[in-house]
Write a protein that holds these residues in place. Sequence first.
Motif, PDB file in Angstrom:
ATOM      1  N   MET A   1      49.916  53.807  54.527  1.00 29.32           N
ATOM      2  CA  MET A   1      49.177  53.513  55.764  1.00 29.32           C
ATOM      3  C   MET A   1      49.939  52.559  56.675  1.00 29.32           C
ATOM      4  O   MET A   1      49.482  52.259  57.782  1.00 29.32           O
ATOM      5  N   GLY A   2      51.105  52.064  56.204  1.00 32.78           N
ATOM      6  CA  GLY A   2      51.898  51.155  57.017  1.00 32.78           C
ATOM      7  C   GLY A   2      51.671  49.691  56.742  1.00 32.78           C
ATOM      8  O   GLY A   2      52.004  48.824  57.554  1.00 32.78           O
ATOM      9  N   ILE A   3      51.071  49.370  55.578  1.00 36.68           N
ATOM     10  CA  ILE A   3      50.840  47.970  55.186  1.00 36.68           C
ATOM     11  C   ILE A   3      51.866  47.586  54.125  1.00 36.68           C
ATOM     12  O   ILE A   3      52.033  48.290  53.125  1.00 36.68           O
ATOM     13  N   ALA A   4      52.578  46.495  54.351  1.00 38.59           N
ATOM     14  CA  ALA A   4      53.575  46.029  53.367  1.00 38.59           C
ATOM     15  C   ALA A   4      53.353  44.556  53.101  1.00 38.59           C
ATOM     16  O   ALA A   4      53.113  43.778  54.025  1.00 38.59           O
ATOM     17  N   ILE A   5      53.418  44.162  51.839  1.00 39.11           N
ATOM     18  CA  ILE A   5      53.235  42.761  51.457  1.00 39.11           C
ATOM     19  C   ILE A   5      54.521  42.215  50.838  1.00 39.11           C
ATOM     20  O   ILE A   5      55.168  42.893  50.028  1.00 39.11           O
ATOM     21  N   ILE A   6      54.901  41.019  51.257  1.00 35.46           N
ATOM     22  CA  ILE A   6      56.054  40.322  50.675  1.00 35.46           C
ATOM     23  C   ILE A   6      55.515  39.088  49.963  1.00 35.46           C
ATOM     24  O   ILE A   6      55.006  38.154  50.605  1.00 35.46           O
ATOM     25  N   HIS A   7      55.594  39.098  48.647  1.00 30.81           N
ATOM     26  CA  HIS A   7      55.041  38.001  47.845  1.00 30.81           C
ATOM     27  C   HIS A   7      55.982  36.795  47.853  1.00 30.81           C
ATOM     28  O   HIS A   7      57.164  36.905  48.176  1.00 30.81           O
ATOM     29  N   GLN A   8      55.419  35.642  47.470  1.00 30.59           N
ATOM     30  CA  GLN A   8      56.214  34.409  47.409  1.00 30.59           C
ATOM     31  C   GLN A   8      57.372  34.568  46.421  1.00 30.59           C
ATOM     32  O   GLN A   8      58.487  34.118  46.674  1.00 30.59           O
ATOM     33  N   GLU A   9      57.104  35.227  45.286  1.00 29.29           N
ATOM     34  CA  GLU A   9      58.172  35.532  44.330  1.00 29.29           C
ATOM     35  C   GLU A   9      58.749  36.897  44.727  1.00 29.29           C
ATOM     36  O   GLU A   9      58.095  37.924  44.570  1.00 29.29           O
TER      37      GLU A   9
ATOM     38  N   LYS B   1      43.991  52.452  45.773  1.00 31.24           N
ATOM     39  CA  LYS B   1      43.935  52.348  44.309  1.00 31.24           C
ATOM     40  C   LYS B   1      45.219  51.770  43.729  1.00 31.24           C
ATOM     41  O   LYS B   1      45.223  51.211  42.641  1.00 31.24           O
ATOM     42  N   VAL B   2      46.322  51.929  44.478  1.00 27.67           N
ATOM     43  CA  VAL B   2      47.618  51.358  44.087  1.00 27.67           C
ATOM     44  C   VAL B   2      48.330  50.892  45.361  1.00 27.67           C
ATOM     45  O   VAL B   2      47.928  51.246  46.474  1.00 27.67           O
ATOM     46  N   ILE B   3      49.400  50.122  45.193  1.00 25.63           N
ATOM     47  CA  ILE B   3      50.132  49.591  46.347  1.00 25.63           C
ATOM     48  C   ILE B   3      50.690  50.718  47.214  1.00 25.63           C
ATOM     49  O   ILE B   3      50.728  50.613  48.440  1.00 25.63           O
ATOM     50  N   LYS B   4      51.102  51.813  46.574  1.00 29.70           N
ATOM     51  CA  LYS B   4      51.666  52.955  47.316  1.00 29.70           C
ATOM     52  C   LYS B   4      50.690  53.464  48.374  1.00 29.70           C
ATOM     53  O   LYS B   4      51.091  53.921  49.441  1.00 29.70           O
ATOM     54  N   ASP B   5      49.366  53.378  48.069  1.00 29.92           N
ATOM     55  CA  ASP B   5      48.354  53.865  49.016  1.00 29.92           C
ATOM     56  C   ASP B   5      48.375  53.040  50.299  1.00 29.92           C
ATOM     57  O   ASP B   5      48.285  53.592  51.399  1.00 29.92           O
ATOM     58  N   SER B   6      48.485  51.723  50.171  1.00 35.41           N
ATOM     59  CA  SER B   6      48.505  50.868  51.366  1.00 35.41           C
ATOM     60  C   SER B   6      49.827  51.024  52.116  1.00 35.41           C
ATOM     61  O   SER B   6      49.865  50.991  53.350  1.00 35.41           O
ATOM     62  N   GLU B   7      50.918  51.229  51.369  1.00 30.26           N
ATOM     63  CA  GLU B   7      52.231  51.407  52.013  1.00 30.26           C
ATOM     64  C   GLU B   7      52.262  52.685  52.861  1.00 30.26           C
ATOM     65  O   GLU B   7      52.879  52.709  53.928  1.00 30.26           O
TER      66      GLU B   7
ATOM     67  N   ILE C   1      54.725  45.050  65.915  1.00 29.72           N
ATOM     68  CA  ILE C   1      54.336  44.914  64.500  1.00 29.72           C
ATOM     69  C   ILE C   1      53.399  43.718  64.338  1.00 29.72           C
ATOM     70  O   ILE C   1      53.670  42.619  64.816  1.00 29.72           O
ATOM     71  N   THR C   2      52.287  43.946  63.668  1.00 28.54           N
ATOM     72  CA  THR C   2      51.302  42.907  63.394  1.00 28.54           C
ATOM     73  C   THR C   2      51.687  42.192  62.094  1.00 28.54           C
ATOM     74  O   THR C   2      52.135  42.836  61.143  1.00 28.54           O
ATOM     75  N   SER C   3      51.521  40.873  62.061  1.00 23.90           N
ATOM     76  CA  SER C   3      51.854  40.106  60.850  1.00 23.90           C
ATOM     77  C   SER C   3      50.689  39.220  60.437  1.00 23.90           C
ATOM     78  O   SER C   3      49.986  38.660  61.287  1.00 23.90           O
ATOM     79  N   ILE C   4      50.504  39.109  59.121  1.00 21.28           N
ATOM     80  CA  ILE C   4      49.607  38.103  58.547  1.00 21.28           C
ATOM     81  C   ILE C   4      50.489  37.184  57.717  1.00 21.28           C
ATOM     82  O   ILE C   4      51.227  37.646  56.845  1.00 21.28           O
ATOM     83  N   ILE C   5      50.430  35.882  58.005  1.00 24.71           N
ATOM     84  CA  ILE C   5      51.283  34.939  57.291  1.00 24.71           C
ATOM     85  C   ILE C   5      50.432  33.883  56.579  1.00 24.71           C
ATOM     86  O   ILE C   5      49.514  33.305  57.174  1.00 24.71           O
ATOM     87  N   ILE C   6      50.716  33.683  55.307  1.00 26.35           N
ATOM     88  CA  ILE C   6      50.116  32.591  54.536  1.00 26.35           C
ATOM     89  C   ILE C   6      51.172  31.503  54.424  1.00 26.35           C
ATOM     90  O   ILE C   6      52.304  31.774  54.020  1.00 26.35           O
ATOM     91  N   SER C   7      50.833  30.294  54.812  1.00 27.66           N
ATOM     92  CA  SER C   7      51.813  29.205  54.725  1.00 27.66           C
ATOM     93  C   SER C   7      51.108  27.871  54.658  1.00 27.66           C
ATOM     94  O   SER C   7      50.048  27.672  55.262  1.00 27.66           O
ATOM     95  N   HIS C   8      51.716  26.935  53.902  1.00 32.23           N
ATOM     96  CA  HIS C   8      51.241  25.555  53.875  1.00 32.23           C
ATOM     97  C   HIS C   8      52.009  24.683  54.859  1.00 32.23           C
ATOM     98  O   HIS C   8      51.706  23.505  55.018  1.00 32.23           O
TER      99      HIS C   8
ATOM    100  N   ASP D   1      58.291  52.055  57.557  1.00 33.40           N
ATOM    101  CA  ASP D   1      57.534  52.216  58.808  1.00 33.40           C
ATOM    102  C   ASP D   1      56.291  51.336  58.820  1.00 33.40           C
ATOM    103  O   ASP D   1      55.165  51.800  59.037  1.00 33.40           O
ATOM    104  N   VAL D   2      56.499  50.059  58.580  1.00 30.28           N
ATOM    105  CA  VAL D   2      55.387  49.108  58.494  1.00 30.28           C
ATOM    106  C   VAL D   2      54.758  48.875  59.863  1.00 30.28           C
ATOM    107  O   VAL D   2      55.440  48.795  60.882  1.00 30.28           O
ATOM    108  N   THR D   3      53.418  48.799  59.873  1.00 32.86           N
ATOM    109  CA  THR D   3      52.701  48.406  61.096  1.00 32.86           C
ATOM    110  C   THR D   3      51.988  47.070  60.893  1.00 32.86           C
ATOM    111  O   THR D   3      51.700  46.363  61.857  1.00 32.86           O
ATOM    112  N   LEU D   4      51.694  46.721  59.629  1.00 24.49           N
ATOM    113  CA  LEU D   4      51.097  45.430  59.294  1.00 24.49           C
ATOM    114  C   LEU D   4      51.913  44.802  58.172  1.00 24.49           C
ATOM    115  O   LEU D   4      51.978  45.337  57.065  1.00 24.49           O
ATOM    116  N   LEU D   5      52.534  43.675  58.472  1.00 24.54           N
ATOM    117  CA  LEU D   5      53.394  42.981  57.518  1.00 24.54           C
ATOM    118  C   LEU D   5      52.683  41.726  57.026  1.00 24.54           C
ATOM    119  O   LEU D   5      52.257  40.890  57.823  1.00 24.54           O
TER     120      LEU D   5
END
Length: 510
Positions: free
Chosen positions: A82-90, A74-80, A194-201, A161-165
């Motif tokens: 669980m070990g999911i962290a997102i780093i935005h472009q900004e 429901k909020v970002i804290k919930d995913s964090e 650590i598992t990573s998902i990367i968006i890149s052009h 303690d991220v498991t998915l970045l």
Amino acid sequence: METFILEMRNITKLFPGVKALDNVNLKVKKGEIHALCGENGAGKSTLMNVLSGVYPHGTYSGDIIFEGKECIFKVIKDSEKMGIAIIHQELALVPYLSIGENMFLGNEQSDGQFINWTQTHIQAKELLKKVGLNESTYTLIKNIGVGKQQLVEIAKALAKDVTLLILDEPTAALNEEDSNNLLNLLLELKRDGITSIIISHKLNEISRIADNITIIRDGSTIETIEKGSEPICEDRIIKGMVGRDLVDRFPKHVSKIGDVAFEVKNWNVYDPMRDDKKAIDNVNLKVHRGEIVGISGLMGSGRTELAMSIFGKAYGKSISGTMIKDGKEITLNSIRQAIDHGLAYVTEDRKSAGLVLNQDIRSNISLANLKELKRNLLIDSNKEIRVAEEYRKKLGIKSPSILQKAGNLSGGNQQKVVLSKWIFTSPDILILDEPTRGIDVGAKYEIYEIINKLADEGKSIIMISSELPEILGVCDRVYVMNEGKIVGELDKSEASQESIMKCIMRSNGR
């Protein structure tokens, strides 16, 4: 049997007038680097915002299965948690707080009522060591470069303690060295499990580090390319992204170069923060009508400072030198004067300096030339609508209407709005600073076609880019900058990545 750390099933997300995601499916294996590719507006960032809780459960349909459990974020804290962290472009860092304070912001190390600052900085130091950043944890964020700030963001994620970045365009604003350091770090984190998902052009980076690549087009999953089943080359990724083979990255163009239109002589600019530091040192350059002139150089070489100082002294102090347009000397002491004299500057930072994100396309296009829309003391709103519709059609801006907010557009379409704004001022000299930063190959091609068309109309184009293939593929002539100086000038026939780098190395005395 393959173990998937993440499954996103039939994710559908609607915005007003737009289906951003249409039954998207994504599977990510535990311990891999998984790339998410697609054109601007394909839905990549939207999908990751769904995963991280930026778009909460209930605002989309479909299921998220993480480590075998169905998740409702429901909020970002919930995913964090669980070990999911997102780093935005900004980047979400506070400039006037220290590295240590930023790393534990929202995750404070307290011993009851009070923050334990000793423990904060001890842990921050350990995490900086892990990401290979040799900086004091007491250093303010504003005093380190963008590359180091990216490493701080990753260290901040590791503190949770991220498991998915998840990394959204992590190298878009980085030079080659910083980009390589970041990619090497992702490979090290992979070795740590650590598992990573990367968006890149930057498809060369994707080809280098990704284990699997999922391609999204127009909000739908197209395919997942697995490393080992077939070669992951740039051309193969592009075909999946655009739905066809893109034979040429740069449109063919025959230049019609005329007389010298604009010239800068003996141009000197001092750093606005330091009286003793010369940012631009005795620069001389010229551009002809119908010519596309590139300015190449490493990050920090002074390219943007030069462009902004020319554009109505938007940067610097104690500026001296001569500016000549159409054979006559001119003095530009403000941005308004620069616009009135036929100059335009497309900034490298479209989000904070190029657009008003909470305003619509119509308002953004008209912003720099409101006098053209004036009828008596009022803005002719009907004319403003006609102008916006004309540029939306001419530049191929994809949106439901001209009333769409600029902040809701993809990067490529935002860039087209910025270009529309400045083309509407009818400039003779158009300075483009990183005009394709953070946009995909298909949108880049469209921007190159727009640049070529402007040159064919007799406009003089000065183009700054950190991507050497882009400089070589688009420009008729190239100036090379290093440490605030012009250290080389190359015609199209003699310009190459090697010749440009030789100019830089020679100026460094190597």
